[in-house]
Design a protein around this motif. Structure first.
Motif, PDB file in Angstrom:
ATOM      1  N   ILE A   1       0.762  -1.197   0.333  1.00 19.08           N
ATOM      2  CA  ILE A   1      -0.414  -0.013   0.014  1.00 19.08           C
ATOM      3  C   ILE A   1       0.913   1.003  -0.282  1.00 19.08           C
ATOM      4  O   ILE A   1       1.544   1.453   1.115  1.00 19.08           O
ATOM      5  CB  ILE A   1      -0.704   0.655   1.483  1.00 19.08           C
ATOM      6  CG1 ILE A   1      -1.659   1.292   1.013  1.00 19.08           C
ATOM      7  CG2 ILE A   1      -0.335   0.371   2.554  1.00 19.08           C
ATOM      8  CD1 ILE A   1      -3.326   0.859   1.890  1.00 19.08           C
TER       9      ILE A   1
ATOM     10  N   LYS B   1      -2.685  -1.016  -3.985  1.00 19.85           N
ATOM     11  CA  LYS B   1      -2.858  -0.151  -3.305  1.00 19.85           C
ATOM     12  C   LYS B   1      -2.309   1.423  -2.664  1.00 19.85           C
ATOM     13  O   LYS B   1      -1.215   1.103  -2.507  1.00 19.85           O
ATOM     14  CB  LYS B   1      -3.895  -0.433  -2.349  1.00 19.85           C
ATOM     15  CG  LYS B   1      -4.423  -2.079  -1.539  1.00 19.85           C
ATOM     16  CD  LYS B   1      -5.404  -2.136  -2.435  1.00 19.85           C
ATOM     17  CE  LYS B   1      -5.738  -3.060  -2.866  1.00 19.85           C
ATOM     18  NZ  LYS B   1      -6.607  -4.409  -4.147  1.00 19.85           N
TER      19      LYS B   1
ATOM     20  N   ASN C   1      -7.834   0.508  -8.048  1.00 18.33           N
ATOM     21  CA  ASN C   1      -6.763  -0.295  -6.339  1.00 18.33           C
ATOM     22  C   ASN C   1      -6.301   1.143  -6.112  1.00 18.33           C
ATOM     23  O   ASN C   1      -5.783   1.522  -5.287  1.00 18.33           O
ATOM     24  CB  ASN C   1      -5.811  -0.542  -6.932  1.00 18.33           C
ATOM     25  CG  ASN C   1      -5.175   0.395  -8.002  1.00 18.33           C
ATOM     26  OD1 ASN C   1      -4.843   0.784  -8.882  1.00 18.33           O
ATOM     27  ND2 ASN C   1      -3.910  -0.374  -8.771  1.00 18.33           N
TER      28      ASN C   1
ATOM     29  N   TYR D   1      -9.753  -4.726   3.100  1.00 17.59           N
ATOM     30  CA  TYR D   1     -10.293  -3.243   2.820  1.00 17.59           C
ATOM     31  C   TYR D   1     -11.070  -3.113   1.066  1.00 17.59           C
ATOM     32  O   TYR D   1     -10.989  -3.985   0.177  1.00 17.59           O
ATOM     33  CB  TYR D   1      -8.918  -3.335   1.904  1.00 17.59           C
ATOM     34  CG  TYR D   1      -7.900  -2.143   1.775  1.00 17.59           C
ATOM     35  CD1 TYR D   1      -7.322  -1.026   2.012  1.00 17.59           C
ATOM     36  CD2 TYR D   1      -7.966  -1.646  -0.299  1.00 17.59           C
ATOM     37  CE1 TYR D   1      -6.922  -0.058   1.524  1.00 17.59           C
ATOM     38  CE2 TYR D   1      -7.305  -0.577  -0.406  1.00 17.59           C
ATOM     39  CZ  TYR D   1      -6.833   0.106  -0.219  1.00 17.59           C
ATOM     40  OH  TYR D   1      -6.147   1.478  -0.637  1.00 17.59           O
TER      41      TYR D   1
ATOM     42  N   GLN E   1     -12.100   0.190  -2.590  1.00 18.35           N
ATOM     43  CA  GLN E   1     -11.576   2.147  -2.891  1.00 18.35           C
ATOM     44  C   GLN E   1     -12.520   2.543  -2.439  1.00 18.35           C
ATOM     45  O   GLN E   1     -13.751   1.995  -2.154  1.00 18.35           O
ATOM     46  CB  GLN E   1     -12.074   1.794  -4.070  1.00 18.35           C
ATOM     47  CG  GLN E   1     -12.173   2.768  -4.650  1.00 18.35           C
ATOM     48  CD  GLN E   1     -12.044   2.964  -6.502  1.00 18.35           C
ATOM     49  OE1 GLN E   1     -12.488   2.340  -6.716  1.00 18.35           O
ATOM     50  NE2 GLN E   1     -11.513   3.994  -7.172  1.00 18.35           N
TER      51      GLN E   1
END
Lengths: 360, 310
Positions: free
Chosen positions: A90, A113, A126, A274, A276
């Motif tokens: 991430i 991400k 993502n 998780y 978006q």
């Protein structure tokens, strides 16, 4: 030909080693890319505090990395690609100007991400965006500015003419004028987020014009150092508390508190929840904090500022509530009408009463 | 736009402050070029002075020691240039350019960890009743001591070059090093000393940026002031007092453009920002063409290496 094969196999080998390295660790690697140095005492410093909060929250389950002072543009794209290749799962890109770079690199690495601060573009699934309602803090600062100015001139050092900054200028001006109908605002554009020399020069020019309250939308403490040279001039900490300039010239501050958001997002990625998102939180959620108001300003001014902050926090008041007109005199918000987020996110006009133009 | 908001006295006062780094760096470079050496590394020496001065001031808590540190830092970097060009006879243009790049990099390295720190502040020189004279007091008597130092250095360089034997020798070395050598003057030694002086002055100018003008440290803080200093030496046709005029002109436009912006002038910001550089180029073009013969006044041996056996 031979050399090409050699190079290709070397690159492949390197890629395998790196991929192997990434698979070997079960830690989650979270990465940050900063527009200024951590030591700026403002914007980047606060993002780094957020990164440290993630480390503190998850200990050795998480590994963090960062790159500071990355210019917005082609360099950002290279750094992001490098981070994605080095196993970051991430990546937080912490400046508006990283928008294109973030989305370009995100398209190439669908498994990584990306979280882009203060942006609005989410080209691939993502990419998430997150922002703070800085204009809520500006409303509080504007109230103090309007009550404190003796010359009725307040100054605003803008970075770039983008919606986030224009929101800040408008919110400051609306609330200064609400408590002081004679107030006017001068805007100087620095065209940089972090350039102490330029920021100091801009503050100096404003002070020479008789401005005695300076609001800054740039990240260094240089305008505060400049304000300290002239007695009676006050300013506000930007992004960070900047308390080394308290009690005066720094009389209060807008503090960004990214830690809770970072902890939440990294945690969500770990437990699989998780998704978006587009987050835009303000004083109420604690993402925007108001730095301690110092004794350099009178108690009734402090009380007025705190009342504004409290009413914004509990949702009973919105800083952009009608009646408000645009600079050209056309109607924007009717009496009691609140600005919608779409208009705010794309704000490209000054409100009535501000002189000067937004550079195109 | 409200031009009445611009106070001319305050404007003149702040252009004097804005010009100090350029004045110091340019007068140093003038001495170097008068000795026949072209050191294009002014920017690098300035930024070395900026960081060394900053570190020294933060470490000792004394702005004066900060300026000493800045001068030492600038001189240390110029020593590299002196060794390369005077003893190893390297090309001066290439070495000077390399010096700038090297200085920018090294300063960024030294500056790690010094971002956002507040240096000790330096007060205005207390001139008592003089500061209260209307207009004149604002313009002349409310500055820190470095502003006065910069003017004093100009006067000193002018006097030494014009009236003293040392100045004559320096100029002789710059005009014709072979003749100076034949007369028994140590050409290399004199040039090295001139280069060190230039480095120290550039370092002082840099320290002024990081200690007083901003006052903070950040990478690339001198932002091209060294190049302007180089241009101003040519602009001044190698005369000390003209250096002061050139630097004040440049400083004045820099300050004026910000004031115009704050006053709400309806000129695009980009044009205002480029105006100081544009006007510097214009003036240089005008100076070097026509009857001015600015280029004819350059020291004859400028940029040429000297070796005694030749």
């Amino acid at each position: 030909m031979k050399r090409r094969i050699l190079l290709a196999s070397a690159a492949l080998g390197l890629g395998l080693v790196m991929a192997g390295g990434a698979f070997a660790q079960d830690k989650l690697k979270a990465c940050w890319i900063y527009v200024g140095p951590i030591g700026d005492g403002g914007w980047t410093f606060q993002h780094d505090q957020g990164r440290l909060a993630v480390e503190a929250a998850y200990g050795d389950k998480v590994e963090t990395a960062y790159q500071e002072s990355v210019p917005e543009g082609a360099d950002a794209e290279r750094v992001l690609t490098q981070m994605a290749l080095s196993g970051c799962k991430i990546i937080f890109t912490t400046s508006f100007g990283y928008m294109d770079a973030t989305n370009n690199v995100a398209a190439k690495f669908p498994d990584v991400k990306f979280e882009h601060a203060t942006g609005f573009m989410r080209a691939t699934p993502n990419v998430s965006t997150y922002n703070a309602r800085f204009y809520e803090g500006r409303a509080v600062m504007g109230t103090i500015a309007g009550l404190m100015t003796k010359s009725n001139k307040i100054g605003y050092i803008g970075s770039f003419p983008i919606p986030e900054v224009i929101q800040g200028i408008n919110a400051s001006f609306i609330h200064a004028r609400k408590v002081n109908p004679d107030v006017s605002i001068s805007v100087v554009w620095a065209y940089s987020w972090f350039d102490p020399a330029k920021e100091a020069d801009a503050a100096k020019a404003l002070i020479e014009q008789g401005v005695d309250v300076i609001l800054q939308h740039t990240d260094s403490t240089a305008p505060m150092a400049e304000a300290a040279k002239t007695p009676g001039v006050i300013g506000f900490g930007q992004a960070s508390d900047m308390s080394e300039y308290a009690p005066s010239p720094r009389v209060s501050a807008i503090i960004d508190n990214w830690g809770p958001y970072y902890v939440e997002r990294v945690g969500a990625l770990m437990d699989g929840s998780y998704a978006q998102s587009d987050t835009w939180a303000g004083i109420g959620a604690g993402v925007v904090g108001i730095g301690a108001i110092t004794d350099a300003i009178p108690a009734e001014v402090k009380a007025a500022a705190e009342a504004v902050a409290a009413s914004i926090a509990d949702g009973s008041y919105h800083p952009f509530t009608g009646p408000l007109m645009k600079q050209d005199g056309s109607a924007w918000l009717a009496d009691g009408e609140r600005a919608d987020d779409g208009t705010l996110a794309g704000m490209n006009f000054f409100v009535e009463g501000i002189t000067g133009e937004i550079p195109k | 736009m409200d031009l009445s908001a611009i106070n001319p006295a305050v404007l003149v006062a702040s252009l004097m402050v804005a010009a100090v780094p350029i004045v110091l760096a340019a007068i140093g470079e003038l001495v170097v070029e008068k000795a026949g050496v072209l050191n294009l590394g002014v920017e690098g020496m300035m930024i070395m002075g900026a960081i060394c001065g900053f570190v020294a001031a933060v470490a000792t808590g004394s702005p004066v020691l900060g300026f000493v540190g800045g001068a030492v830092g600038g001189a240390a970097l110029s020593l590299i240039f002196a060794v390369l060009t005077q003893y190893l006879l390297a090309n001066q243009v290439a070495t000077g350019l390399a010096l700038t790049l090297f200085g920018l990099g090294v300063s960024a390295l030294i500056g790690q960890g010094y971002n956002g720190i507040k240096p000790p502040s330096i007060g205005d020189l207390p001139l008592g009743p003089l500061a209260d004279i209307p207009v004149l007091g604002t313009i002349l008597f409310r500055h820190d001591w470095v502003v006065y130092l910069s003017i004093a250095v100009i006067a000193a360089v002018w006097a030494v070059l014009k009236y003293s034997r040392a100045g004559l020798v320096l100029r002789a070395v710059g005009e014709n090093h072979d003749a100076a050598h034949a007369l028994g003057y140590k050409v290399v030694r004199i040039r090295v000393l001139a280069i060190l002086f230039g480095g120290a002055m550039a370092g002082l100018g840099g320290a002024y940026v990081s200690l007083i003008r901003v006052p903070q440290w950040t990478d690339g803080i001198t932002a091209g002031a060294g190049w302007i200093a180089l241009a101003i030496v040519v602009f001044a046709s190698w005369r000390p007092w003209r250096v002061l005029i050139g630097a004040y002109l440049f400083g004045g436009i820099t300050v004026l453009q910000l004031n115009l912006q704050a006053a709400g002038a309806r000129i695009p910001v980009e044009y205002l920002s480029m105006s100081p550089y544009l006007i510097t180029i214009l003036v240089l073009v005008i100076m070097s063409s026509g009857r001015g013969r600015a280029s004819a006044q350059a020291p004859a041996a400028l940029g040429q290496n000297f070796h005694a056996s030749r």
